[in-house]
Scaffold this motif. Structure first.
Motif, short mmCIF file in Angstrom:
data_model
loop_
_atom_site.label_atom_id
_atom_site.label_comp_id
_atom_site.label_asym_id
_atom_site.label_seq_id
_atom_site.Cartn_x
_atom_site.Cartn_y
_atom_site.Cartn_z
N GLY A 27 33.72 52.57 31.83
CA GLY A 27 32.54 53.40 31.63
C GLY A 27 32.59 54.73 32.36
O GLY A 27 31.70 55.57 32.19
N SER A 31 38.38 57.22 28.21
CA SER A 31 38.68 57.46 26.78
C SER A 31 38.14 58.81 26.33
O SER A 31 38.79 59.52 25.55
CB SER A 31 38.06 56.38 25.91
OG SER A 31 38.43 55.13 26.36
N SER A 49 48.05 50.33 23.82
CA SER A 49 48.22 49.02 24.46
C SER A 49 47.99 47.89 23.46
O SER A 49 47.30 48.06 22.45
CB SER A 49 47.20 48.86 25.59
OG SER A 49 47.41 49.83 26.57
N ARG A 53 41.37 41.52 23.33
CA ARG A 53 39.94 41.69 23.05
C ARG A 53 39.73 42.08 21.60
O ARG A 53 40.62 42.63 20.96
CB ARG A 53 39.32 42.67 24.06
CG ARG A 53 38.88 43.98 23.54
CD ARG A 53 37.89 44.67 24.41
NE ARG A 53 38.10 46.11 24.50
CZ ARG A 53 38.01 46.96 23.49
NH1 ARG A 53 37.77 46.53 22.26
NH2 ARG A 53 38.20 48.24 23.71
N GLY A 94 48.18 44.97 27.70
CA GLY A 94 49.51 45.30 28.17
C GLY A 94 50.09 46.51 27.48
O GLY A 94 49.73 46.84 26.35
N GLU A 113 46.59 54.75 29.90
CA GLU A 113 45.21 54.55 30.35
C GLU A 113 45.07 53.05 30.60
O GLU A 113 44.87 52.27 29.67
CB GLU A 113 44.26 55.03 29.25
CG GLU A 113 42.85 55.18 29.72
CD GLU A 113 41.87 54.94 28.58
OE1 GLU A 113 41.95 55.64 27.56
OE2 GLU A 113 41.04 54.04 28.72
N GLY A 118 47.38 47.14 36.48
CA GLY A 118 48.49 47.73 35.74
C GLY A 118 49.06 48.93 36.51
O GLY A 118 50.28 49.11 36.58
N ARG A 149 26.65 53.42 26.76
CA ARG A 149 27.64 53.38 25.68
C ARG A 149 27.24 52.36 24.63
O ARG A 149 27.55 52.52 23.45
CB ARG A 149 29.02 53.04 26.28
CG ARG A 149 30.15 53.13 25.28
CD ARG A 149 31.49 53.06 25.96
NE ARG A 149 31.77 51.71 26.47
CZ ARG A 149 32.83 51.38 27.19
NH1 ARG A 149 33.71 52.31 27.54
NH2 ARG A 149 33.00 50.14 27.59
N ARG A 160 32.10 43.82 34.08
CA ARG A 160 32.81 45.08 34.24
C ARG A 160 32.35 45.83 35.49
O ARG A 160 33.16 46.50 36.14
CB ARG A 160 32.65 45.94 32.98
CG ARG A 160 33.55 45.44 31.87
CD ARG A 160 33.20 45.97 30.52
NE ARG A 160 34.14 45.47 29.53
CZ ARG A 160 35.14 46.18 28.99
NH1 ARG A 160 35.29 47.43 29.30
NH2 ARG A 160 35.95 45.62 28.13
N1 LIG Z 1 46.80 46.82 32.78
C1 LIG Z 1 46.38 47.32 31.62
N2 LIG Z 1 45.10 47.71 31.47
C2 LIG Z 1 44.73 48.23 30.28
C3 LIG Z 1 45.62 48.41 29.20
N3 LIG Z 1 44.95 48.96 28.17
C4 LIG Z 1 43.69 49.14 28.58
N4 LIG Z 1 43.55 48.71 29.86
C5 LIG Z 1 42.36 48.75 30.71
O1 LIG Z 1 41.54 47.64 30.44
C6 LIG Z 1 40.20 47.96 30.80
C7 LIG Z 1 39.26 47.57 29.67
O2 LIG Z 1 39.54 48.34 28.53
P1 LIG Z 1 38.55 48.34 27.29
O3 LIG Z 1 38.20 46.93 26.94
O4 LIG Z 1 39.11 49.19 26.21
O5 LIG Z 1 37.22 48.98 27.88
P2 LIG Z 1 36.87 50.48 28.34
O6 LIG Z 1 38.08 51.06 29.01
O7 LIG Z 1 35.73 50.27 29.25
O8 LIG Z 1 36.49 51.23 27.10
C8 LIG Z 1 40.19 49.46 31.12
O9 LIG Z 1 40.27 49.62 32.53
C9 LIG Z 1 41.48 49.95 30.48
O10 LIG Z 1 42.00 51.09 31.13
C10 LIG Z 1 46.98 48.01 29.40
O11 LIG Z 1 47.85 48.12 28.54
N5 LIG Z 1 47.29 47.48 30.61
#
Ligand SMILES: Nc1nc2c(ncn2[C@@H]2O[C@H](COP(=O)(O)OP(=O)(O)O)[C@@H](O)[C@H]2O)c(=O)[nH]1
Ligand SMILES: Nc1ncnc2c1ncn2[C@@H]1O[C@H](COP(=O)(O)OP(=O)(O)O)[C@@H](O)[C@H]1O
Length: 197
Positions: A27, A31, A49, A53, A94, A113, A118, A149, A160
Protein backbone atom coordinates in the motif's frame (compact mmCIF):
# COMPACT_ATOMS: atom_id res chain seq x y z
CA UNK A 1 8.10 16.30 2.19
CA UNK A 2 10.43 15.57 -0.71
CA UNK A 3 11.87 12.17 -1.46
CA UNK A 4 14.89 11.57 0.72
CA UNK A 5 18.06 9.57 0.20
CA UNK A 6 20.23 7.93 2.79
CA UNK A 7 23.75 6.87 1.95
CA UNK A 8 25.20 5.63 -1.29
CA UNK A 9 26.48 2.32 -2.57
CA UNK A 10 29.71 1.93 -4.51
CA UNK A 11 29.60 2.17 -8.28
CA UNK A 12 29.56 -1.18 -10.06
CA UNK A 13 32.96 -2.34 -11.37
CA UNK A 14 31.99 -1.51 -14.96
CA UNK A 15 29.18 0.45 -16.51
CA UNK A 16 26.77 -2.44 -16.89
CA UNK A 17 23.43 -1.67 -15.31
CA UNK A 18 22.89 -3.39 -12.04
CA UNK A 19 19.92 -4.98 -10.46
CA UNK A 20 17.68 -2.70 -8.42
CA UNK A 21 15.26 -4.01 -5.82
CA UNK A 22 12.28 -1.92 -4.70
CA UNK A 23 10.62 -2.99 -1.47
CA UNK A 24 8.26 -1.42 1.01
CA UNK A 25 5.05 -2.14 2.85
CA UNK A 26 1.90 -3.13 1.01
CA UNK A 27 0.00 0.00 0.00
CA UNK A 28 2.97 2.38 0.12
CA UNK A 29 2.70 2.93 -3.64
CA UNK A 30 5.32 0.64 -5.20
CA UNK A 31 3.19 -0.35 -8.21
CA UNK A 32 2.02 3.22 -8.74
CA UNK A 33 5.58 4.58 -8.74
CA UNK A 34 6.87 1.82 -11.01
CA UNK A 35 4.01 2.27 -13.49
CA UNK A 36 4.66 6.03 -13.61
CA UNK A 37 8.36 5.48 -14.11
CA UNK A 38 7.94 2.93 -16.88
CA UNK A 39 5.50 5.11 -18.78
CA UNK A 40 8.30 7.58 -19.35
CA UNK A 41 11.17 5.08 -19.39
CA UNK A 42 9.95 1.82 -20.91
CA UNK A 43 13.57 0.74 -21.29
CA UNK A 44 13.58 -0.23 -17.62
CA UNK A 45 12.67 -3.90 -17.42
CA UNK A 46 10.39 -4.93 -14.57
CA UNK A 47 10.57 -8.57 -13.62
CA UNK A 48 7.19 -10.34 -13.66
CA UNK A 49 6.88 -12.54 -10.58
CA UNK A 50 5.07 -15.82 -10.16
CA UNK A 51 2.45 -15.84 -7.42
CA UNK A 52 -0.11 -18.19 -5.94
CA UNK A 53 -2.42 -15.29 -5.09
CA UNK A 54 -5.53 -14.83 -7.20
CA UNK A 55 -5.63 -11.98 -9.75
CA UNK A 56 -7.31 -8.73 -8.72
CA UNK A 57 -9.77 -7.28 -11.22
CA UNK A 58 -7.78 -5.93 -14.15
CA UNK A 59 -4.63 -7.90 -13.42
CA UNK A 60 -3.36 -9.89 -16.40
CA UNK A 61 -1.43 -13.16 -16.45
CA UNK A 62 2.10 -12.54 -17.74
CA UNK A 63 1.79 -8.77 -17.30
CA UNK A 64 1.25 -8.13 -13.61
CA UNK A 65 2.12 -11.62 -12.42
CA UNK A 66 2.28 -15.18 -13.61
CA UNK A 67 -0.64 -16.55 -11.61
CA UNK A 68 0.26 -20.14 -10.77
CA UNK A 69 -1.20 -22.99 -8.73
CA UNK A 70 0.44 -24.30 -5.55
CA UNK A 71 1.69 -27.30 -7.51
CA UNK A 72 3.23 -25.11 -10.21
CA UNK A 73 4.94 -23.00 -7.55
CA UNK A 74 6.29 -26.16 -5.88
CA UNK A 75 7.85 -27.13 -9.21
CA UNK A 76 9.37 -23.70 -9.88
CA UNK A 77 11.01 -23.83 -6.46
CA UNK A 78 12.13 -27.47 -6.72
CA UNK A 79 13.65 -26.88 -10.18
CA UNK A 80 15.64 -23.87 -8.97
CA UNK A 81 13.86 -21.59 -11.41
CA UNK A 82 13.40 -18.75 -8.93
CA UNK A 83 16.08 -16.23 -8.04
CA UNK A 84 14.29 -15.74 -4.73
CA UNK A 85 10.89 -16.50 -3.30
CA UNK A 86 8.90 -15.80 -0.15
CA UNK A 87 5.58 -16.34 1.51
CA UNK A 88 3.76 -13.06 2.05
CA UNK A 89 0.38 -12.73 3.78
CA UNK A 90 -0.58 -16.32 2.99
CA UNK A 91 0.63 -16.57 -0.61
CA UNK A 92 3.92 -17.41 -2.27
CA UNK A 93 5.70 -15.03 -4.64
CA UNK A 94 8.92 -15.58 -6.59
CA UNK A 95 11.18 -14.01 -9.21
CA UNK A 96 11.87 -16.13 -12.32
CA UNK A 97 15.66 -16.33 -12.47
CA UNK A 98 16.39 -16.76 -16.20
CA UNK A 99 14.70 -13.61 -17.46
CA UNK A 100 16.46 -11.42 -14.88
CA UNK A 101 19.89 -12.78 -15.80
CA UNK A 102 19.20 -12.50 -19.54
CA UNK A 103 18.20 -8.84 -19.28
CA UNK A 104 21.21 -7.96 -17.12
CA UNK A 105 23.52 -9.75 -19.59
CA UNK A 106 21.95 -7.74 -22.41
CA UNK A 107 22.71 -4.49 -20.56
CA UNK A 108 19.11 -3.68 -19.67
CA UNK A 109 18.37 -2.02 -16.30
CA UNK A 110 16.37 -4.49 -14.24
CA UNK A 111 13.94 -3.71 -11.44
CA UNK A 112 12.45 -6.18 -8.97
CA UNK A 113 9.44 -5.17 -6.91
CA UNK A 114 9.59 -7.70 -4.08
CA UNK A 115 9.07 -8.00 -0.34
CA UNK A 116 11.62 -7.72 2.47
CA UNK A 117 12.37 -11.44 2.62
CA UNK A 118 13.08 -11.45 -1.11
CA UNK A 119 15.28 -8.35 -0.82
CA UNK A 120 17.32 -10.10 1.86
CA UNK A 121 17.82 -13.11 -0.43
CA UNK A 122 18.97 -10.89 -3.30
CA UNK A 123 21.43 -9.20 -0.96
CA UNK A 124 22.99 -12.62 -0.34
CA UNK A 125 22.96 -13.95 -3.89
CA UNK A 126 23.57 -10.73 -5.86
CA UNK A 127 25.37 -8.35 -3.49
CA UNK A 128 26.06 -5.88 -6.30
CA UNK A 129 22.30 -5.20 -6.45
CA UNK A 130 20.97 -1.98 -4.99
CA UNK A 131 18.21 -2.25 -2.42
CA UNK A 132 15.76 0.65 -2.30
CA UNK A 133 13.11 1.02 0.39
CA UNK A 134 9.91 2.90 -0.36
CA UNK A 135 8.57 4.41 2.85
CA UNK A 136 5.20 6.07 3.52
CA UNK A 137 5.06 9.69 4.70
CA UNK A 138 3.42 8.37 7.91
CA UNK A 139 1.78 5.25 9.33
CA UNK A 140 -1.65 6.89 9.06
CA UNK A 141 -1.11 7.61 5.38
CA UNK A 142 -0.07 3.99 4.76
CA UNK A 143 -3.28 2.74 6.38
CA UNK A 144 -5.25 5.26 4.32
CA UNK A 145 -3.66 4.14 1.05
CA UNK A 146 -4.00 0.43 1.71
CA UNK A 147 -7.61 0.79 2.81
CA UNK A 148 -8.44 3.32 0.09
CA UNK A 149 -7.16 1.04 -2.67
CA UNK A 150 -10.17 -1.13 -1.94
CA UNK A 151 -8.65 -4.33 -3.29
CA UNK A 152 -8.41 -6.32 -0.04
CA UNK A 153 -10.90 -7.53 2.54
CA UNK A 154 -10.50 -6.09 6.08
CA UNK A 155 -8.81 -9.23 7.45
CA UNK A 156 -6.34 -9.21 4.55
CA UNK A 157 -5.59 -5.55 5.25
CA UNK A 158 -4.92 -6.42 8.91
CA UNK A 159 -2.49 -9.11 7.83
CA UNK A 160 -0.69 -6.75 5.47
CA UNK A 161 -0.47 -4.05 8.14
CA UNK A 162 1.11 -6.59 10.52
CA UNK A 163 3.68 -7.36 7.81
CA UNK A 164 4.14 -3.62 7.26
CA UNK A 165 5.32 -3.13 10.86
CA UNK A 166 8.06 -5.72 10.31
CA UNK A 167 9.02 -4.20 6.95
CA UNK A 168 9.20 -0.63 8.29
CA UNK A 169 11.50 -1.80 11.10
CA UNK A 170 13.88 -3.29 8.50
CA UNK A 171 14.31 -0.05 6.58
CA UNK A 172 17.92 0.48 7.84
CA UNK A 173 18.97 -2.70 6.00
CA UNK A 174 18.40 -0.96 2.65
CA UNK A 175 20.95 1.06 0.67
CA UNK A 176 18.53 3.91 0.02
CA UNK A 177 15.20 5.15 1.29
CA UNK A 178 12.70 7.10 -0.77
CA UNK A 179 9.63 8.58 0.92
CA UNK A 180 6.58 8.31 -1.31
CA UNK A 181 5.03 11.71 -0.88
CA UNK A 182 4.91 12.55 -4.59
CA UNK A 183 4.75 9.75 -7.14
CA UNK A 184 6.42 11.93 -9.76
CA UNK A 185 9.34 12.89 -7.49
CA UNK A 186 9.93 9.35 -6.28
CA UNK A 187 9.80 7.94 -9.81
CA UNK A 188 12.48 10.43 -10.83
CA UNK A 189 14.63 9.62 -7.79
CA UNK A 190 14.36 5.93 -8.53
CA UNK A 191 15.42 6.45 -12.16
CA UNK A 192 18.41 8.43 -10.95
CA UNK A 193 19.38 5.62 -8.57
CA UNK A 194 19.16 3.18 -11.49
CA UNK A 195 21.43 5.47 -13.55
CA UNK A 196 18.67 5.75 -16.18
CA UNK A 197 18.49 9.57 -16.05
N1 LIG B 1 9.84 -12.06 -2.38
C1 LIG B 1 9.00 -11.67 -3.35
N2 LIG B 1 8.04 -10.78 -3.08
C2 LIG B 1 7.23 -10.40 -4.10
C3 LIG B 1 7.37 -10.88 -5.41
N3 LIG B 1 6.41 -10.31 -6.18
C4 LIG B 1 5.72 -9.48 -5.39
N4 LIG B 1 6.21 -9.52 -4.13
C5 LIG B 1 5.78 -8.76 -2.96
O1 LIG B 1 4.67 -9.39 -2.36
C6 LIG B 1 3.93 -8.42 -1.64
C7 LIG B 1 2.45 -8.54 -1.98
O2 LIG B 1 2.25 -8.25 -3.33
P1 LIG B 1 0.77 -8.05 -3.90
O3 LIG B 1 -0.09 -9.17 -3.44
O4 LIG B 1 0.85 -7.80 -5.37
O5 LIG B 1 0.26 -6.75 -3.13
P2 LIG B 1 0.67 -5.20 -3.25
O6 LIG B 1 2.16 -5.13 -3.47
O7 LIG B 1 0.25 -4.67 -1.95
O8 LIG B 1 -0.10 -4.64 -4.40
C8 LIG B 1 4.53 -7.06 -2.01
O9 LIG B 1 5.42 -6.67 -0.98
C9 LIG B 1 5.30 -7.36 -3.27
O10 LIG B 1 6.40 -6.49 -3.45
C10 LIG B 1 8.42 -11.82 -5.66
O11 LIG B 1 8.64 -12.30 -6.78
N5 LIG B 1 9.19 -12.17 -4.60
N1 LIG C 1 2.29 9.41 -3.53
C1 LIG C 1 1.03 9.00 -3.37
N2 LIG C 1 0.10 9.83 -2.84
C2 LIG C 1 -1.18 9.42 -2.66
N3 LIG C 1 -1.64 8.18 -2.95
C3 LIG C 1 -0.76 7.31 -3.48
C4 LIG C 1 0.61 7.66 -3.71
N4 LIG C 1 1.24 6.58 -4.23
C5 LIG C 1 0.31 5.60 -4.32
N5 LIG C 1 -0.90 6.03 -3.87
C6 LIG C 1 -2.14 5.25 -3.79
O1 LIG C 1 -1.97 4.31 -2.73
C7 LIG C 1 -2.63 3.07 -3.04
C8 LIG C 1 -1.63 1.92 -2.95
O2 LIG C 1 -0.69 2.05 -4.01
P1 LIG C 1 -0.06 0.77 -4.73
O3 LIG C 1 0.81 1.28 -5.84
O4 LIG C 1 -1.11 -0.22 -5.07
O5 LIG C 1 0.86 0.19 -3.53
P2 LIG C 1 1.79 -1.10 -3.43
O6 LIG C 1 2.12 -1.55 -4.83
O7 LIG C 1 3.01 -0.63 -2.68
O8 LIG C 1 1.04 -2.10 -2.63
C9 LIG C 1 -3.23 3.23 -4.43
O9 LIG C 1 -4.60 3.53 -4.29
C10 LIG C 1 -2.44 4.41 -5.03
O10 LIG C 1 -3.22 5.13 -5.96
Amino acid sequence: MAATFRGTTPEPPDDRPRLTVLSGPSGVGKSTVVAHMRKEHPEVWLSVSATTRKPRPGEKHGVHYFFVSDEEMDKLIANGELLEWAEFAGHRYGTPRAAVLEHLEAGVPVLLEIDLQGARQVRETMPEGRLVFLAPPSWEELVRRLTGRGTEAPEVIERRLDAAKVELAAEPEFDETLVNTSVKDVARELLALMDVV
